[in-house]
Motif scaffolding. Structure first.
Motif, mmCIF file in Angstrom:
data_model
loop_
_atom_site.group_PDB
_atom_site.id
_atom_site.type_symbol
_atom_site.label_atom_id
_atom_site.label_comp_id
_atom_site.label_asym_id
_atom_site.label_seq_id
_atom_site.Cartn_x
_atom_site.Cartn_y
_atom_site.Cartn_z
ATOM 1 N N GLY A 96 0.838 -1.190 0.000
ATOM 2 C CA GLY A 96 0.000 0.000 0.000
ATOM 3 C C GLY A 96 0.874 1.240 0.000
ATOM 4 N N CYS A 97 0.516 2.250 -0.773
ATOM 5 C CA CYS A 97 1.327 3.464 -0.803
ATOM 6 C C CYS A 97 0.477 4.657 -1.217
ATOM 7 N N THR A 98 0.908 5.817 -0.797
ATOM 8 C CA THR A 98 0.277 7.046 -1.253
ATOM 9 C C THR A 98 0.643 7.269 -2.717
ATOM 10 N N ASP A 99 -0.105 8.145 -3.371
ATOM 11 C CA ASP A 99 0.164 8.413 -4.789
ATOM 12 C C ASP A 99 1.551 9.008 -4.982
ATOM 13 N N ALA A 100 1.962 9.895 -4.075
ATOM 14 C CA ALA A 100 3.294 10.494 -4.189
ATOM 15 C C ALA A 100 4.374 9.431 -4.073
ATOM 16 N N ALA A 101 4.207 8.495 -3.152
ATOM 17 C CA ALA A 101 5.197 7.433 -2.986
ATOM 18 C C ALA A 101 5.242 6.521 -4.201
ATOM 19 N N SER A 102 4.074 6.188 -4.732
ATOM 20 C CA SER A 102 4.044 5.292 -5.895
ATOM 21 C C SER A 102 4.701 5.958 -7.102
ATOM 22 N N VAL A 145 4.142 2.107 2.176
ATOM 23 C CA VAL A 145 5.141 3.101 1.787
ATOM 24 C C VAL A 145 4.474 4.465 1.800
ATOM 25 N N SER A 146 4.950 5.335 2.668
ATOM 26 C CA SER A 146 4.338 6.653 2.836
ATOM 27 C C SER A 146 5.389 7.566 3.443
ATOM 28 N N GLY A 147 4.955 8.693 3.938
ATOM 29 C CA GLY A 147 5.894 9.584 4.585
ATOM 30 C C GLY A 147 5.412 10.042 5.936
ATOM 31 N N SER A 148 4.203 9.650 6.308
ATOM 32 C CA SER A 148 3.571 10.202 7.499
ATOM 33 C C SER A 148 3.700 9.279 8.696
ATOM 34 N N PHE A 149 4.918 9.102 9.177
ATOM 35 C CA PHE A 149 5.139 8.356 10.411
ATOM 36 C C PHE A 149 5.777 9.319 11.410
ATOM 37 N N ALA A 150 5.040 10.395 11.679
ATOM 38 C CA ALA A 150 5.578 11.477 12.497
ATOM 39 C C ALA A 150 5.887 11.018 13.915
ATOM 40 N N ASN A 151 5.157 10.030 14.421
ATOM 41 C CA ASN A 151 5.354 9.568 15.792
ATOM 42 C C ASN A 151 5.467 8.046 15.804
ATOM 43 N N PRO A 152 6.608 7.512 15.344
ATOM 44 C CA PRO A 152 6.754 6.056 15.260
ATOM 45 C C PRO A 152 6.663 5.351 16.609
ATOM 46 N N ASP A 153 6.964 6.071 17.703
ATOM 47 C CA ASP A 153 6.875 5.460 19.031
ATOM 48 C C ASP A 153 5.442 5.060 19.369
ATOM 49 N N SER A 222 -8.213 20.426 -3.904
ATOM 50 C CA SER A 222 -7.357 19.389 -3.339
ATOM 51 C C SER A 222 -7.606 18.068 -4.046
ATOM 52 N N THR A 223 -6.552 17.309 -4.280
ATOM 53 C CA THR A 223 -6.662 15.986 -4.880
ATOM 54 C C THR A 223 -5.553 15.106 -4.328
ATOM 55 N N ASP A 224 -5.799 13.803 -4.227
ATOM 56 C CA ASP A 224 -4.747 12.895 -3.763
ATOM 57 C C ASP A 224 -3.996 12.252 -4.921
ATOM 58 N N ARG A 225 -4.246 12.734 -6.149
ATOM 59 C CA ARG A 225 -3.569 12.195 -7.333
ATOM 60 C C ARG A 225 -2.681 13.262 -7.981
ATOM 61 N N MET A 226 -1.428 12.919 -8.172
ATOM 62 C CA MET A 226 -0.478 13.881 -8.699
ATOM 63 C C MET A 226 -0.806 14.283 -10.132
ATOM 64 N N ASP A 227 -1.307 13.343 -10.939
ATOM 65 C CA ASP A 227 -1.611 13.688 -12.321
ATOM 66 C C ASP A 227 -2.718 14.727 -12.412
ATOM 67 N N LEU A 228 -3.688 14.666 -11.482
ATOM 68 C CA LEU A 228 -4.754 15.666 -11.478
ATOM 69 C C LEU A 228 -4.248 17.015 -11.001
ATOM 70 N N ALA A 229 -3.323 17.011 -10.050
ATOM 71 C CA ALA A 229 -2.730 18.275 -9.597
ATOM 72 C C ALA A 229 -1.963 18.938 -10.739
#
Length: 306
Positions: A96-102, A145-153, A222-229
């Motif tokens: 699983g991954c965000t659009d930016a990660a993919s 695969v993402s980037g939002s693990f701000a608080n891994p603890d 706002s969109t979660d798809r880079m191609d649309l942005a």
């Protein structure tokens, strides 16, 4: 313990009628009643009561329901995985991954290399970080695969490792009013329309940039798809702040100068459950992702300089 009986418990909580449950699982009503009786005998307490023609779970029934729901979910997940193995001759691995990660990590070269090196069938799912994280914790996907693990603890059941980072650039059409300005101060961005890439890790990075530069960007869409942005930038005259590797998608159609002010990067990481059944295989996938990320960053760096 019978899986069927626990499934009947789950369905009775949902449907409230013995006849409805019998129809749902394709058996006769007495069969459901038989399993209800045997389930109560097995656990030694009343699990069901009838009120106004409906089956209601008792307190012990509701206590058992929590476990029954999880067992039913795991059983169905196992059925799906083994069906995939029977159909394809390979066990499945779901990423699983965000659009930016993919966009950064999963190019055509990676997929070809993965197919050649791994005796498995990889399935790639994209979505929002929060939804994918829930699926990872539930075991529905194998790697996130993402980037939002701000608080891994706060996620002690997960293994989290960094993968790559990519500088954020300002994307605009060549006809945009800001395109002719050589030195662009950050405050001038506030007067123009922006499209937002709804990626939590990117948004977190930009919030820090806004605080540093004392600017609030006006996001109109706002969109979660880079191609649309990118389409909104090209066709609607909007601005977007995106990772540098997006420049490879635009060719000469869009400008992508550095984001003015403090440099900001999108950081990507991967996470998997600590109790995953094949940790050695996860490490092989991680090694491929790291190589793919390094190659993508190198490519996007060349595009940025161009």
């Amino acid at each position: 313990m019978s899986i069927v009986r626990l499934q009947i418990l789950v369905l009775l909580d949902e449907l409230k009628k013995v006849t409805a449950v019998a129809e749902e699982i394709g058996v006769k009503q007495p069969t459901v009643s038989f399993h209800m009786k045997k389930l109560e005998e097995e656990w030694g307490v009343p699990l069901f009561e009838i009120k106004t023609g409906k089956v209601i779970l008792t307190d012990p029934g509701r206590m058992l329901l929590r476990y029954a729901v999880e067992i039913d979910r795991l059983y169905k997940e196992a059925q799906t995985r083994f069906q995939s193995y029977r159909d394809h001759g390979k066990h499945g691995f779901v990423i699983g991954c965000t659009d930016a990660a993919s966009s950064l990590l999963f190019g055509l070269d990676w997929r070809q290399q993965s197919a050649e090196q791994n005796p498995i069938r990889i399935q790639l799912l994209t979505g929002r970080h929060s939804e994918l994280l829930e699926q990872l914790q539930a075991g529905a996907i194998d790697l996130l695969v993402s980037g939002s693990f701000a608080n891994p603890d706060a996620l002690p059941q997960l293994q989290i490792e960094p993968l790559a980072q990519e500088r954020l650039l300002l994307f605009m059409a060549a006809s945009h009013p800001l395109a002719t300005q050589a030195a662009l101060p950050p405050y001038k961005l506030a007067g123009h329309r922006f499209v937002e890439l709804a990626d939590a890790s990117l948004q977190d990075a930009l919030r820090g940039w806004e605080l540093q530069e004392k600017v609030t960007l006006p996001y109109e869409w706002s969109t979660d798809r880079m191609d649309l942005a990118l389409s909104a930038v090209e066709n609607a005259g909007m601005l977007a702040i995106l990772p540098a590797f997006a420049a490879g998608r635009t060719g000469d159609r869009l400008l992508h100068p550095p984001l003015p002010g403090q440099a900001v990067s999108l950081k990507l990481a991967a996470a998997w459950r600590s109790d995953y059944w094949n940790p050695a295989f996860v490490q092989r996938i991680m090694a491929q992702l790291a190589r793919g990320g390094a190659k993508a960053v190198e490519t996007s760096g060349a595009a940025e300089q161009a």
